[in-house]
Each structure stands twice: as structure tokens, then as C-alpha cells.
Design a protein around this motif. Structure first.
Motif, PDB file in Angstrom:
ATOM      1  N   VAL A 110     -12.081   0.123  15.497  1.00 39.78           N
ATOM      2  CA  VAL A 110     -11.953  -0.734  16.677  1.00 39.78           C
ATOM      3  C   VAL A 110     -12.194  -2.194  16.304  1.00 39.78           C
ATOM      4  O   VAL A 110     -13.183  -2.512  15.618  1.00 39.78           O
ATOM      5  CB  VAL A 110     -12.989  -0.310  17.764  1.00 39.78           C
TER       6      VAL A 110
ATOM      7  N   VAL B 163     -18.075   0.213  25.241  1.00 33.71           N
ATOM      8  CA  VAL B 163     -17.257  -0.941  25.627  1.00 33.71           C
ATOM      9  C   VAL B 163     -17.569  -1.279  27.080  1.00 33.71           C
ATOM     10  O   VAL B 163     -17.290  -0.487  27.991  1.00 33.71           O
ATOM     11  CB  VAL B 163     -15.748  -0.655  25.456  1.00 33.71           C
TER      12      VAL B 163
ATOM     13  N   SER C 226     -16.785 -10.442  22.924  1.00 34.64           N
ATOM     14  CA  SER C 226     -16.120  -9.537  21.974  1.00 34.64           C
ATOM     15  C   SER C 226     -15.201  -8.550  22.701  1.00 34.64           C
ATOM     16  O   SER C 226     -15.501  -7.348  22.800  1.00 34.64           O
ATOM     17  CB  SER C 226     -17.165  -8.763  21.170  1.00 34.64           C
ATOM     18  N   PRO C 227     -14.080  -9.041  23.208  1.00 33.72           N
ATOM     19  CA  PRO C 227     -13.143  -8.109  23.865  1.00 33.72           C
ATOM     20  C   PRO C 227     -12.507  -7.168  22.844  1.00 33.72           C
ATOM     21  O   PRO C 227     -12.126  -7.606  21.755  1.00 33.72           O
ATOM     22  CB  PRO C 227     -12.082  -9.045  24.461  1.00 33.72           C
ATOM     23  N   VAL C 228     -12.413  -5.898  23.190  1.00 33.11           N
ATOM     24  CA  VAL C 228     -11.704  -4.959  22.308  1.00 33.11           C
ATOM     25  C   VAL C 228     -10.226  -5.342  22.330  1.00 33.11           C
ATOM     26  O   VAL C 228      -9.630  -5.470  23.401  1.00 33.11           O
ATOM     27  CB  VAL C 228     -11.893  -3.506  22.789  1.00 33.11           C
ATOM     28  N   HIS C 229      -9.659  -5.558  21.137  1.00 35.15           N
ATOM     29  CA  HIS C 229      -8.244  -5.947  21.094  1.00 35.15           C
ATOM     30  C   HIS C 229      -7.388  -4.971  20.306  1.00 35.15           C
ATOM     31  O   HIS C 229      -6.184  -4.916  20.481  1.00 35.15           O
ATOM     32  CB  HIS C 229      -8.092  -7.371  20.544  1.00 35.15           C
TER      33      HIS C 229
ATOM     34  N   ALA D 107     -13.060  -5.835  17.954  1.00 34.72           N
ATOM     35  CA  ALA D 107     -13.574  -6.425  19.204  1.00 34.72           C
ATOM     36  C   ALA D 107     -14.035  -7.837  18.888  1.00 34.72           C
ATOM     37  O   ALA D 107     -15.012  -8.009  18.161  1.00 34.72           O
ATOM     38  CB  ALA D 107     -14.723  -5.593  19.760  1.00 34.72           C
TER      39      ALA D 107
ATOM     40  N   VAL E   2     -20.074  -3.655  23.028  1.00 34.42           N
ATOM     41  CA  VAL E   2     -19.276  -4.882  23.035  1.00 34.42           C
ATOM     42  C   VAL E   2     -18.909  -5.261  24.467  1.00 34.42           C
ATOM     43  O   VAL E   2     -18.566  -4.407  25.291  1.00 34.42           O
ATOM     44  CB  VAL E   2     -17.992  -4.762  22.177  1.00 34.42           C
TER      45      VAL E   2
ATOM     46  N   ALA F  23     -16.618  -8.193  26.661  1.00 34.11           N
ATOM     47  CA  ALA F  23     -15.563  -9.206  26.514  1.00 34.11           C
ATOM     48  C   ALA F  23     -16.050 -10.605  26.894  1.00 34.11           C
ATOM     49  O   ALA F  23     -15.719 -11.592  26.231  1.00 34.11           O
ATOM     50  CB  ALA F  23     -14.367  -8.823  27.393  1.00 34.11           C
TER      51      ALA F  23
END
Ligand SMILES: Cc1cc2nc3c(=O)[nH]c(=O)nc-3n(C[C@H](O)[C@H](O)[C@H](O)COP(=O)(O)OP(=O)(O)OC[C@H]3O[C@@H](n4cnc5c(N)ncnc54)[C@H](O)[C@@H]3O)c2cc1C
Length: 374
Positions: free
Chosen positions: A179, A15, A165-168, A181, A37, A39
């Protein structure tokens, strides 16, 4: 969150698409299943595109110096696919009062009398400083070329890179993590936290205790000059940490060298900061500035002891920290990636339960050490 047909199965999900995450991606490429990934819509949008691009072997505490020495070994002589040099010699000099230079000059720097310093950098004003120290092994890098080189090696080694692709979402599933993303889903045996200023926020998202990583603002600017500087002139820094400058292709790079706590954000310069820095530098050097071409601010993020953090989380198996590089993210990047890859690749069982670090430097960077845990 359930796995679906479109969930990507990986051994390592990185990340963060800055120098830390990309160095590791290129190091792991072809060795296991890896995805990265980021963001933002582009790689290296935050601190990694905002640095001074200098690698100074004498800068920082002993573990950082060791990582820098190893990083320089891999970068010296390296070129990217287009034949661009990734590092070249660029000396580093401290100037100031005798007391400040004595306090700041680390081992590996040679002490200079003011007239010797002025011979290397004639722009320095006579009588404006008492002492100087020089690091002759320092090098410059081209940050974006280095980032591009890592990206290209990572992609050609099979690493899937997802920007925007932010990890959410994140939850533990069996021996790994599920995960979300951006629009992507991952089932990852290991997650690497290379989220820079957001590393503690990312840990919280995974239900992992934070490490007390604090972002600090630092501003820099490119200025145009009436007379170009000698490109071989060393980078020059005030030993009291109040500014630095160095020659640049378009004129000079200047910085107020501030270390000011900030929240994690897309930081921007404050009005007047660069102008005040130019005035301070002019007290010591003849810098004929004609204009400010571009100014920016980045976040240098460190834990309380000022050392980077590298290693598996002590309480969350499969959660790996690669963060807290502070002002040393480029100069430590190749060695940190090598050590991180070594720990991550140490075997399937070891991957699951976490591997104990091996070298003295790795022990110094281990997240176990941080007091916020106790
Ligand atoms: C003015 C200045 C000068 C500097 N000069 C030098 C120098 O000369 N030499 C040197 O070695 N270092 C220098 N540094 C420090 C160096 O730039 C940093 O240590 C380094 O860039 C940090 O890299 P990083 O990959 O950890 O962080 P970043 O580049 O910030 O990358 C982290 C990435 O993680 C992403 N991210 C965060 N949260 C999420 C999420 N939830 N999901 C997906 N992605 C996420 C962010 O968008 C970001 O792109 C300087 C820094 C500044 C500001």
C-alpha cells in the motif's frame, strides 16, 4: 509497486483516522504491529469532529443498541490522561404527536405526559406537543477528548500514526497488501477500511467490490442564547426527525436532523438551514437565540440496511471493513473496536483467510449480508 527498504511491515494497516480507526488502533495497541494512515493533515477532521456527541442506548436497531450498551460500559467513569471525563449522564427526550412518539420510542424509553416532560425541560411550550418519551441512560461524550485518548493509547502502544497520508495505490502481494499512502509505503497482512464516507472508494482502490455505502448529510450548529439553558435539561428531539437541540457550554446545539444523500466530500452547511431549524424549534420550545456561533455539516454513512459493517471481506482476504456507522459512530465505537480486534487477532492463519464472526451482533454486521454482493 515493489517493496523497498523504507516499506513498513505491519500486521494491520488501518485506513482512516476518525473515531472508528482510532478506537481500533488503541484496542490493538501493543498486541500486534499496527499503523494508521489518515488522508487529512489532522485526525478526526471529517465526521468525527462534527457530531452531537451523544450516546443514546435506546437509539437504533437491536445490534446497534447492543453495541451501544457495551460501549457505555467502557466509557462510564472513564477519564483521559488530563483527568477529563470521557462520558457523563445526559438524558434524551423525544417529543411530538402521540403517533410519532409511539413509533419512534424504542424499548428502554419511558413514556411521559406533556406536563412531566415540561417539568424536566421548562422551555417546552405548553400545548405544543402531545406526547414524550425519555431515555435516562443516555450520556454525552467529549468527542475530541475521546479521540485524543485513543490517539495517546495507540501511540504509547507502538501504533505508528501518519497524517497527511492518503492511500493512493494498493496491490495484493502474497498473503497481504502493498500500500502506498502519502510518502509512506506499507506491506500489510491486513488492511482495515475505516475510511468513513470514502469506504466504498477505498475498496475500489484495492480492487474490492464496493458495499453500496451511502453518505448522508447532517448539519448542526452552536447558537448563543439570551438565557442559558439548565445544563441538566435532556437533549430534546422531534419524534418526526425534523430537529433536535440540547444545552451546550456556550448556549445550545441545534440540528435540522436531515438525512440527505451526498457524495463523499468535505460537506458544508447550506444557507438558511440553521435559521429554519431555529424557527421550527421555537414552535415547540422557548429558545432565546441571539446568534449562530458556528455551523457545520458532516456525512453519516450507511449501507442499505442501516447497520454498520464489520468483518473480513468475503472475497478479498485480508481486507477488513469497519464502516457504515451512520449516526451511531461514537455510541458503537468501543464495542466495534473490540469485535474488530477480536477477529483480526484470531491467529495468523485466520488472519490470512478471514475469520467467521462469532456473536449474533457480529453476524448481523458481517459484510457477507449486503445485497450489492449478490
Ligand atoms: C451532525 C452529526 C451528528 C452526529 N451525532 C452523533 C451522535 O450524537 N452520536 C454518535 O454516536 N454519532 C453521531 N454522529 C455520527 C458519527 O459522527 C459518525 O458515525 C462517526 O464520526 C464516523 O466515524 P468514522 O471514523 O467512520 O468516519 P470519519 O470521522 O469520517 O473518519 C474517516 C476518515 O477516513 C479518512 N480517509 C478517507 N479516505 C482515505 C484514504 N484514501 N486514505 C487515508 N484516509 C482516508 C478521512 O479523511 C476521514 O478522516 C453524528 C454525525 C453528524 C454529521
Amino acid at each position: 509497486m515493489a517493496t523497498t527498504d523504507s516499506t513498513h511491515d505491519v500486521d494491520v494497516l488501518i485506513v482512516g483516522g476518525g473515531i472508528a480507526g482510532l478506537s481500533l488502533a488503541s484496542e490493538l495497541a501493543g498486541k500486534c504491529r499496527v499503523a494508521l494512515v489518515e488522508a487529512e493533515q489532522s485526525l478526526a477532521y471529517h465526521t468525527s469532529s462534527r457530531s452531537a456527541q451523544q450516546l443514546i442506548p435506546s437509539y437504533g436497531p437491536a445490534p446497534v443498541q447492543e453495541l451501544t450498551r457495551r460501549t457505555l460500559l467502557t466509557l462510564r467513569g472513564a477519564v483521559d490522561d488530563a483527568g477529563r471525563r470521557l462520558a457523563w449522564p445526559s438524558r434524551f427526550m423525544l417529543v411530538g404527536t402521540a403517533a410519532d412518539v409511539a413509533a419512534e420510542a424504542h424499548s428502554g424509553m419511558g413514556h411521559l405526559a406533556p406536563h412531566e416532560a415540561r417539568a424536566l425541560a421548562p422551555v417546552l411550550r405548553e400545548g405544543a406537543f402531545e406526547a414524550a418519551a425519555l431515555d435516562t441512560d443516555s450520556v454525552r461524550t467529549d468527542a475530541l477528548a475521546l479521540i485524543g485518548d485513543h490517539e495517546s493509547k495507540a501511540r504509547s502502544g507502538g501504533v505508528a500514526i501518519h497524517v497527511g497520508s492518503p492511500v493512493h495505490t494498493a496491490q495484493r502481494v502474497g498473503a497481504g497488501w502493498l500500500v502506498g499512502a502519502g510518502a509512506e509505503g506499507f506491506h500489510a497482512l491486513n488492511v482495515v477500511n475505516a475510511a468513513g464516507a470514502w469506504a466504498d472508494d477505498l475498496a475500489i482502490l484495492f480492487g474490492v467490490e464496493r458495499l453500496g455505502l451511502q453518505p448522508f448529510r447532517r448539519t448542526a450548529a452552536l447558537v448563543s442564547l439570551a438565557e442559558p439553558l439548565d445544563p441538566d435539561m435532556p437533549m430534546i428531539a422531534a419524534a418526526d426527525d425534523s430537529w433536535y437541540f440540547r444545552p451546550d457550554e456556550v448556549g445550545a446545539l441545534v440540528s435540522p436532523a436531515e438525512t440527505e444523500p451526498s457524495r463523499a466530500e468535505d460537506a458544508v452547511p447550506r444557507p438558511g438551514d440553521v435559521e429554519r431549524t431555529i424557527e421550527l424549534i421555537r414552535g415547540v420550545a422557548e429558545l432565546p437565540v441571539t446568534g449562530i456561533l458556528r455551523a457545520w455539516t458532516g456525512l453519516r454513512t450507511s449501507p442499505a440496511d442501516g447497520l454498520p459493517v464489520l468483518g473480513f471481506d468475503p472475497e478479498a482476504p485480508g481486507f477488513f471493513w469497519l464502516a457504515g456507522q451512520g449516526g451511531y459512530g461514537f455510541q458503537t465505537s468501543a464495542a466495534m473496536a473490540e469485535d474488530a480486534a477480536g477477529q483480526l487477532l484470531a491467529g495468523a492463519e485466520a488472519l490470512r483467510v478471514g475469520v467467521r464472526p462469532v456473536s449474533e451482533t457480529e453476524r448481523a454486521l458481517d459484510p457477507h449480508r449486503l445485497s450489492v454482493r449478490r
